[in-house]
Design a protein around this motif. Structure first.
Motif, mmCIF file in Angstrom:
data_model
loop_
_atom_site.group_PDB
_atom_site.id
_atom_site.type_symbol
_atom_site.label_atom_id
_atom_site.label_comp_id
_atom_site.label_asym_id
_atom_site.label_seq_id
_atom_site.Cartn_x
_atom_site.Cartn_y
_atom_site.Cartn_z
ATOM 1 N N THR A 91 0.610 -0.797 0.178
ATOM 2 C CA THR A 91 -0.060 0.128 0.010
ATOM 3 C C THR A 91 1.011 1.447 -0.044
ATOM 4 O O THR A 91 2.304 1.264 0.457
ATOM 5 C CB THR A 91 -1.052 0.117 1.170
ATOM 6 O OG1 THR A 91 -1.421 0.882 0.556
ATOM 7 C CG2 THR A 91 -0.045 0.121 2.994
ATOM 8 N N ASP A 92 0.505 2.399 -0.487
ATOM 9 C CA ASP A 92 0.835 3.368 -0.624
ATOM 10 C C ASP A 92 0.085 4.765 0.803
ATOM 11 O O ASP A 92 -0.907 4.928 -0.516
ATOM 12 C CB ASP A 92 1.373 4.202 -2.082
ATOM 13 C CG ASP A 92 2.211 5.321 -1.749
ATOM 14 O OD1 ASP A 92 2.563 6.410 -1.436
ATOM 15 O OD2 ASP A 92 2.100 5.800 -3.087
ATOM 16 N N PHE A 98 -7.244 7.708 -1.385
ATOM 17 C CA PHE A 98 -7.096 7.140 -0.513
ATOM 18 C C PHE A 98 -5.964 6.675 -0.776
ATOM 19 O O PHE A 98 -5.278 6.344 -1.650
ATOM 20 C CB PHE A 98 -8.628 6.095 -0.301
ATOM 21 C CG PHE A 98 -9.505 6.896 -0.722
ATOM 22 C CD1 PHE A 98 -10.563 7.602 1.383
ATOM 23 C CD2 PHE A 98 -10.538 7.221 -1.553
ATOM 24 C CE1 PHE A 98 -11.570 8.059 1.205
ATOM 25 C CE2 PHE A 98 -11.934 7.755 -1.365
ATOM 26 C CZ PHE A 98 -12.187 8.127 -0.098
ATOM 27 N N PRO A 99 -5.123 5.742 0.446
ATOM 28 C CA PRO A 99 -4.205 4.902 0.011
ATOM 29 C C PRO A 99 -4.437 3.978 -1.251
ATOM 30 O O PRO A 99 -5.083 3.456 -1.409
ATOM 31 C CB PRO A 99 -3.820 4.103 1.604
ATOM 32 C CG PRO A 99 -4.325 4.703 2.295
ATOM 33 C CD PRO A 99 -5.612 5.406 1.954
ATOM 34 N N ASP A 100 -3.007 3.777 -1.786
ATOM 35 C CA ASP A 100 -3.471 2.803 -3.016
ATOM 36 C C ASP A 100 -2.966 1.906 -2.391
ATOM 37 O O ASP A 100 -1.862 1.427 -1.877
ATOM 38 C CB ASP A 100 -2.488 3.921 -4.496
ATOM 39 C CG ASP A 100 -3.448 2.955 -5.393
ATOM 40 O OD1 ASP A 100 -4.039 2.538 -5.228
ATOM 41 O OD2 ASP A 100 -2.592 3.513 -6.523
ATOM 42 N N ILE A 107 10.701 -0.239 -2.955
ATOM 43 C CA ILE A 107 9.487 0.327 -3.211
ATOM 44 C C ILE A 107 8.867 1.611 -2.831
ATOM 45 O O ILE A 107 8.483 1.663 -2.145
ATOM 46 C CB ILE A 107 8.301 0.005 -3.598
ATOM 47 C CG1 ILE A 107 8.875 -1.911 -4.487
ATOM 48 C CG2 ILE A 107 7.537 0.282 -4.878
ATOM 49 C CD1 ILE A 107 7.714 -3.481 -5.160
ATOM 50 N N ALA A 108 9.233 3.044 -2.979
ATOM 51 C CA ALA A 108 9.412 4.258 -2.799
ATOM 52 C C ALA A 108 7.875 4.861 -2.790
ATOM 53 O O ALA A 108 7.513 5.637 -1.660
ATOM 54 C CB ALA A 108 9.872 5.251 -3.293
ATOM 55 N N GLY A 109 7.387 4.586 -3.956
ATOM 56 C CA GLY A 109 5.342 4.763 -3.576
ATOM 57 C C GLY A 109 5.348 4.022 -5.155
ATOM 58 O O GLY A 109 5.267 3.596 -6.182
#
Length: 303
Positions: A115-116, A122-124, A161-163
């Motif tokens: 999750t991002d 909303f969070p992806d 994985i930053a985003g």
């Protein structure tokens, strides 16, 4: 062969179960696919379905470990595994996994999604694509594109994985082609027209008014400028083109930058054409990134 075998990677989705038998280096030794997706199973049926599908490999190779990923770990799957927040690498995903034992003694590791939490409103979320990114490699900072029903654009920075951001391009295309008035009349069975696809890309590049632009698929036919053979490819070009335009507007790339396409949902050639149109240089990842990524997370989980 038995002594070379390291594990089984199970990509268990809504409509199918796909599995790969791999050696300790991730090289594929065998593969299988069944129609026993999670949508066809009731609660309590998943373990028997898995044991039945993998029985020949267990018989030959013994109680080897199994990694399961995809929709099988979703709310509607076998076991819901919470998402791991970005930034995350293999060790973080492994820490968020759940481990249990199968009746034959094999370790079964359910891999989490990602999750991002910074995404708005909303969070992806993603389930499965994160293993493809890990399998591609996190050693260099990069922008990763994963085409699909829900395309993903992800950023790799500092080994994690930053985003990421999801674009529902494939789902919108399917809705337009199968259920909308504006795409009524497209030739069946579908015909691919590269020139019409390119025209759709060009129109998307030159217009931010997507809701107005989509109606051109209707007016183009009325004006005699789009034939039924061209309609599907034109619409496809428009929606993929809008994905690239919006990704640029969202800061995922600037003209002249480089990105990498990972995975292959039958869309790589179309995304390559779109990238050329939008002046984005593309590298292609390997075909086995999901298996290699899942194996990396599995090894961390069992260590």
């Amino acid at each position: 062969m038995a002594e070379q075998t390291a594990s089984i990677i199970v990509d268990w989705g809504t409509t199918s179960l796909r599995a790969a038998l791999v050696d300790e280096n991730g090289a594929e030794l065998d593969q299988l696919e069944t129609a026993q997706g999670i949508s066809s199973l009731q609660k309590g049926e998943h373990e028997a379905a898995l044991m039945g599908a993998l029985a020949p490999w267990f018989s030959t190779h013994g109680a080897i470990p199994v990694a399961a990923l995809g929709m099988v770990t979703s709310r509607n799957g076998w076991v819901e595994i919470p998402y791991v927040p970005c930034p995350a690498g293999p060790a973080d995903l492994a820490a968020g996994s759940t481990r249990r034992q199968l009746p034959n003694g094999s370790d079964l590791v359910f891999l989490p999604g990602l999750t991002d939490p910074a995404r708005r409103p909303f969070p992806d979320v993603m389930r499965g694509e994160e293993t493809q990114i890990v399998g591609h490699g996190l050693g260099a900072d990069a922008t990763i594109i994963i085409p699909g029903t829900h395309s993903k654009w992800a950023s790799v920075k500092a080994g994690k994985i930053a985003g990421f951001q999801t674009f529902v391009t494939g789902e919108v295309f399917a809705l337009l082609i199968n259920h909308s008035f504006i795409a009524r009349g497209a030739t069946q069975p579908p015909i691919d027209d590269p020139a019409a696809f390119d025209q759709g890309l060009e129109e998307a590049k030159n217009s931010r008014a997507m809701l107005s632009l989509l109606f051109s698929s209707r007016t183009g036919g009325l004006a005699g400028k789009l034939s039924p053979d061209q309609l599907r490819s034109y619409v496809h070009g428009m929606v993929i083109g809008q994905e690239f335009r919006q990704a640029c507007d969202a800061g995922w790339y600037s003209p002249g930058d480089k990105a990498t396409i990972v995975g292959n949902d039958g869309l790589n050639d179309l995304y390559l054409a779109a990238a050329r149109k939008f002046d984005l240089e593309i590298d292609l990842g390997a075909d086995d990134v999901l298996v290699r990524g899942a194996l990396s997370v599995l090894k961390h989980s069992l260590s």
